[in-house]
Write a protein that holds these residues in place. Structure first.
Motif, PDB file in Angstrom:
ATOM      1  N   ILE A 157      -1.369  11.321   9.673  1.00 17.58           N
ATOM      2  CA  ILE A 157      -1.889   9.979   9.963  1.00 17.58           C
ATOM      3  C   ILE A 157      -1.687   9.046   8.776  1.00 17.58           C
ATOM      4  O   ILE A 157      -1.136   7.942   8.902  1.00 17.58           O
ATOM      5  CB  ILE A 157      -3.378  10.051  10.348  1.00 17.58           C
ATOM      6  N   SER A 158      -2.122   9.478   7.593  1.00 16.76           N
ATOM      7  CA  SER A 158      -2.084   8.573   6.436  1.00 16.76           C
ATOM      8  C   SER A 158      -0.663   8.272   5.983  1.00 16.76           C
ATOM      9  O   SER A 158      -0.407   7.199   5.415  1.00 16.76           O
ATOM     10  CB  SER A 158      -2.903   9.159   5.277  1.00 16.76           C
ATOM     11  N   ALA A 159       0.277   9.173   6.246  1.00 17.91           N
ATOM     12  CA  ALA A 159       1.661   8.928   5.859  1.00 17.91           C
ATOM     13  C   ALA A 159       2.228   7.682   6.534  1.00 17.91           C
ATOM     14  O   ALA A 159       3.111   7.011   5.980  1.00 17.91           O
ATOM     15  CB  ALA A 159       2.522  10.146   6.203  1.00 17.91           C
ATOM     16  N   GLN A 160       1.699   7.348   7.703  1.00 12.13           N
ATOM     17  CA  GLN A 160       2.234   6.196   8.443  1.00 12.13           C
ATOM     18  C   GLN A 160       1.890   4.863   7.783  1.00 12.13           C
ATOM     19  O   GLN A 160       2.489   3.837   8.104  1.00 12.13           O
ATOM     20  CB  GLN A 160       1.702   6.205   9.888  1.00 12.13           C
ATOM     21  N   PHE A 161       0.940   4.868   6.859  1.00  5.82           N
ATOM     22  CA  PHE A 161       0.522   3.624   6.214  1.00  5.82           C
ATOM     23  C   PHE A 161       1.251   3.365   4.900  1.00  5.82           C
ATOM     24  O   PHE A 161       1.103   2.292   4.313  1.00  5.82           O
ATOM     25  CB  PHE A 161      -0.988   3.656   5.956  1.00  5.82           C
ATOM     26  N   LEU A 162       2.046   4.326   4.433  1.00  2.85           N
ATOM     27  CA  LEU A 162       2.666   4.195   3.117  1.00  2.85           C
ATOM     28  C   LEU A 162       3.593   2.981   3.035  1.00  2.85           C
ATOM     29  O   LEU A 162       3.595   2.259   2.028  1.00  2.85           O
ATOM     30  CB  LEU A 162       3.441   5.473   2.780  1.00  2.85           C
ATOM     31  N   THR A 163       4.364   2.733   4.075  1.00  7.06           N
ATOM     32  CA  THR A 163       5.329   1.635   4.033  1.00  7.06           C
ATOM     33  C   THR A 163       4.652   0.261   4.046  1.00  7.06           C
ATOM     34  O   THR A 163       5.307  -0.748   3.762  1.00  7.06           O
ATOM     35  CB  THR A 163       6.306   1.729   5.216  1.00  7.06           C
ATOM     36  N   LEU A 164       3.368   0.216   4.363  1.00  5.08           N
ATOM     37  CA  LEU A 164       2.655  -1.058   4.421  1.00  5.08           C
ATOM     38  C   LEU A 164       2.018  -1.442   3.089  1.00  5.08           C
ATOM     39  O   LEU A 164       1.499  -2.553   2.942  1.00  5.08           O
ATOM     40  CB  LEU A 164       1.554  -0.987   5.498  1.00  5.08           C
ATOM     41  N   ILE A 165       2.071  -0.528   2.116  1.00  4.68           N
ATOM     42  CA  ILE A 165       1.355  -0.723   0.858  1.00  4.68           C
ATOM     43  C   ILE A 165       2.273  -1.377  -0.177  1.00  4.68           C
ATOM     44  O   ILE A 165       3.388  -0.902  -0.409  1.00  4.68           O
ATOM     45  CB  ILE A 165       0.838   0.628   0.325  1.00  4.68           C
ATOM     46  N   PRO A 166       1.836  -2.481  -0.825  1.00  4.70           N
ATOM     47  CA  PRO A 166       2.651  -3.115  -1.873  1.00  4.70           C
ATOM     48  C   PRO A 166       2.906  -2.162  -3.043  1.00  4.70           C
ATOM     49  O   PRO A 166       2.100  -1.262  -3.309  1.00  4.70           O
ATOM     50  CB  PRO A 166       1.792  -4.310  -2.318  1.00  4.70           C
ATOM     51  N   GLY A 197       7.658   8.439 -11.521  1.00  2.00           N
ATOM     52  CA  GLY A 197       7.120   7.104 -11.277  1.00  2.00           C
ATOM     53  C   GLY A 197       7.198   6.181 -12.478  1.00  2.00           C
ATOM     54  O   GLY A 197       7.034   4.962 -12.341  1.00  2.00           O
ATOM     55  N   ILE A 198       7.468   6.741 -13.663  1.00  6.29           N
ATOM     56  CA  ILE A 198       7.613   5.906 -14.855  1.00  6.29           C
ATOM     57  C   ILE A 198       8.804   4.961 -14.717  1.00  6.29           C
ATOM     58  O   ILE A 198       8.754   3.802 -15.140  1.00  6.29           O
ATOM     59  CB  ILE A 198       7.772   6.792 -16.111  1.00  6.29           C
ATOM     60  N   LEU A 199       9.890   5.458 -14.086  1.00  2.26           N
ATOM     61  CA  LEU A 199      11.132   4.681 -14.024  1.00  2.26           C
ATOM     62  C   LEU A 199      11.632   4.398 -12.610  1.00  2.26           C
ATOM     63  O   LEU A 199      12.545   3.588 -12.442  1.00  2.26           O
ATOM     64  CB  LEU A 199      12.244   5.419 -14.791  1.00  2.26           C
ATOM     65  N   ILE A 200      11.069   5.069 -11.614  1.00  2.49           N
ATOM     66  CA  ILE A 200      11.616   5.006 -10.257  1.00  2.49           C
ATOM     67  C   ILE A 200      10.583   4.414  -9.310  1.00  2.49           C
ATOM     68  O   ILE A 200       9.374   4.647  -9.461  1.00  2.49           O
ATOM     69  CB  ILE A 200      12.040   6.415  -9.785  1.00  2.49           C
ATOM     70  N   ASP A 201      11.053   3.652  -8.311  1.00  2.00           N
ATOM     71  CA  ASP A 201      10.167   3.035  -7.322  1.00  2.00           C
ATOM     72  C   ASP A 201       9.257   4.092  -6.680  1.00  2.00           C
ATOM     73  O   ASP A 201       9.726   5.158  -6.274  1.00  2.00           O
ATOM     74  CB  ASP A 201      11.005   2.363  -6.228  1.00  2.00           C
ATOM     75  N   PRO A 202       7.949   3.836  -6.603  1.00  2.00           N
ATOM     76  CA  PRO A 202       7.019   4.868  -6.146  1.00  2.00           C
ATOM     77  C   PRO A 202       7.268   5.378  -4.735  1.00  2.00           C
ATOM     78  O   PRO A 202       7.053   6.557  -4.446  1.00  2.00           O
ATOM     79  CB  PRO A 202       5.641   4.201  -6.265  1.00  2.00           C
ATOM     80  N   LYS A 203       7.709   4.514  -3.823  1.00  2.00           N
ATOM     81  CA  LYS A 203       7.981   4.995  -2.463  1.00  2.00           C
ATOM     82  C   LYS A 203       9.178   5.937  -2.450  1.00  2.00           C
ATOM     83  O   LYS A 203       9.204   6.918  -1.693  1.00  2.00           O
ATOM     84  CB  LYS A 203       8.192   3.813  -1.513  1.00  2.00           C
ATOM     85  N   LEU A 204      10.168   5.663  -3.288  1.00  2.00           N
ATOM     86  CA  LEU A 204      11.310   6.567  -3.402  1.00  2.00           C
ATOM     87  C   LEU A 204      10.878   7.885  -4.046  1.00  2.00           C
ATOM     88  O   LEU A 204      11.389   8.955  -3.685  1.00  2.00           O
ATOM     89  CB  LEU A 204      12.421   5.909  -4.216  1.00  2.00           C
ATOM     90  N   VAL A 205       9.930   7.817  -4.967  1.00  2.00           N
ATOM     91  CA  VAL A 205       9.395   9.038  -5.576  1.00  2.00           C
ATOM     92  C   VAL A 205       8.744   9.926  -4.505  1.00  2.00           C
ATOM     93  O   VAL A 205       8.969  11.142  -4.470  1.00  2.00           O
ATOM     94  CB  VAL A 205       8.379   8.698  -6.680  1.00  2.00           C
ATOM     95  N   VAL A 206       7.928   9.315  -3.646  1.00  2.00           N
ATOM     96  CA  VAL A 206       7.276  10.089  -2.583  1.00  2.00           C
ATOM     97  C   VAL A 206       8.317  10.743  -1.685  1.00  2.00           C
ATOM     98  O   VAL A 206       8.192  11.918  -1.310  1.00  2.00           O
ATOM     99  CB  VAL A 206       6.314   9.204  -1.759  1.00  2.00           C
ATOM    100  N   ALA A 207       9.370  10.006  -1.341  1.00  2.00           N
ATOM    101  CA  ALA A 207      10.446  10.593  -0.533  1.00  2.00           C
ATOM    102  C   ALA A 207      11.121  11.729  -1.291  1.00  2.00           C
ATOM    103  O   ALA A 207      11.430  12.783  -0.712  1.00  2.00           O
ATOM    104  CB  ALA A 207      11.470   9.525  -0.157  1.00  2.00           C
ATOM    105  N   HIS A 250       6.555  11.660   7.176  1.00  2.00           N
ATOM    106  CA  HIS A 250       7.423  10.641   6.579  1.00  2.00           C
ATOM    107  C   HIS A 250       8.762  10.519   7.284  1.00  2.00           C
ATOM    108  O   HIS A 250       9.459   9.515   7.091  1.00  2.00           O
ATOM    109  CB  HIS A 250       7.576  10.881   5.088  1.00  2.00           C
ATOM    110  N   LEU A 251       9.127  11.482   8.111  1.00  2.00           N
ATOM    111  CA  LEU A 251      10.227  11.243   9.041  1.00  2.00           C
ATOM    112  C   LEU A 251       9.806  10.181  10.055  1.00  2.00           C
ATOM    113  O   LEU A 251      10.590   9.308  10.432  1.00  2.00           O
ATOM    114  CB  LEU A 251      10.604  12.541   9.771  1.00  2.00           C
ATOM    115  N   GLN A 252       8.544  10.237  10.453  1.00  2.00           N
ATOM    116  CA  GLN A 252       8.019   9.253  11.402  1.00  2.00           C
ATOM    117  C   GLN A 252       7.794   7.897  10.745  1.00  2.00           C
ATOM    118  O   GLN A 252       8.079   6.845  11.331  1.00  2.00           O
ATOM    119  CB  GLN A 252       6.704   9.756  12.004  1.00  2.00           C
ATOM    120  N   SER A 253       7.302   7.895   9.497  1.00  2.00           N
ATOM    121  CA  SER A 253       7.013   6.625   8.817  1.00  2.00           C
ATOM    122  C   SER A 253       8.283   5.890   8.385  1.00  2.00           C
ATOM    123  O   SER A 253       8.261   4.697   8.138  1.00  2.00           O
ATOM    124  CB  SER A 253       6.136   6.877   7.584  1.00  2.00           C
ATOM    125  N   GLY A 254       9.371   6.630   8.246  1.00  2.00           N
ATOM    126  CA  GLY A 254      10.613   6.029   7.776  1.00  2.00           C
ATOM    127  C   GLY A 254      10.845   6.171   6.291  1.00  2.00           C
ATOM    128  O   GLY A 254      11.910   5.780   5.787  1.00  2.00           O
TER     129      GLY A 254
END
Length: 256
Positions: free
Chosen positions: A95-104, A43-53, A194-198
């Motif tokens: 459930i909570s994984a579905q909200f990740l894409t909505l977070i700035p 997360g120091i250098l890479i976008d956090p959503k990509l890190v989670v993936a 996260h397959l469901q969240s995209g």
């Protein structure tokens, strides 16, 4: 290689592999912290959503190995004794994984950094909650809810699980087997969620797949060399480094 460099520059791919190798080593040596190391380091250098993936495939495979390493008999006993906690963790991850894409993005740095700092500090200070036997069921549901919610959003539910097992005064050998089951089941739910969240998609899965070999290589080294370390000192050093890395993620959330 172009399949991977379409996602990240080669330098960042090598950086991600190095962080993952380190995380796998620590997991093999002391049984925890691979997702925390990958999240706070990458997360120091890479976008956090990509890190989670990126962490998803490595933690699915490594947790499967941890379950097998502990033994299937131990795994069955762990499911029988802790099925409520496992169930609610898995449901809340989905459930909570579905909200990740909505977070700035800036909020994501807080979501990743704050739990790392708080949970590592709690372990470093040695705080151990105590739960009376008659309140175990309520505690299982509550702790599982918190761990699963954090797992779906930040990809880590290990530290809350450790606190849960400490609160039940679980013996260390038994604790390792239970952790393997909880981490293994949760990692499968994280993949499905996260397959469901995209978040895990045709663009991100190659990076996650690429990080599996360094994760397994690190675990193998950790299994082989872990007994040569002073476990308590190594654990404390790991937690201190994670606190520093988590604080840097929080800084990025504040400063952008």
């Amino acid at each position: 290689m172009s399949l991977f460099t379409d996602i990240l520059p080669l330098g960042l791919i090598l950086f991600a592999c190095g962080v993952t190798l380190l995380g796998g080593f620590v997991k093999g040596a002391v049984g925890f912290a691979m997702p925390l190391i990958m999240i706070s380091g990458m997360g120091i250098l890479i976008d956090p959503k990509l890190v989670v993936a990126g962490i998803i495939f490595p933690i699915v495979v490594s947790n499967g190995w941890q379950v097998l390493h502990a033994g299937l008999g131990q795994a069955r006993e762990a499911v029988r004794d802790h099925w409520r906690y496992v169930l609610v963790v898995c449901v809340m991850i989905l459930i909570s994984a579905q909200f990740l894409t909505l977070i700035p993005t800036r909020v994501m740095f807080f979501i990743l950094g704050v739990p790392v700092v708080v949970l590592c500090a709690i372990q470093l200070l040695g705080w151990r909650p105590r739960i009376p036997a008659q309140r175990r069921r309520v505690f299982e549901w509550g702790a599982g809810f918190a761990a699963g919610t954090l797992g779906g959003l930040a990809g880590t539910w290990g530290p809350p699980t450790v606190l849960y097992l400490l609160a039940l005064n679980t013996p260390r050998a038994r604790q390792m087997a239970v952790q393997g089951v909880i981490y293994g089941a949760g990692s499968v739910m994280l993949l499905l969620g996260h397959l469901q969240s995209g978040v895990m998609n045709a663009q991100t899965w190659p990076l996650s797949a690429l990080l599996v070999p360094p994760a397994l290589a690190g675990m193998w080294l950790g299994f082989k060399l872990g007994d040569r370390f002073d476990q308590n000192r190594f654990r404390r050093m790991t937690l201190l480094v994670l606190i520093i890395a988590g604080a840097n993620l929080i800084r990025r959330g504040v400063m952008g």
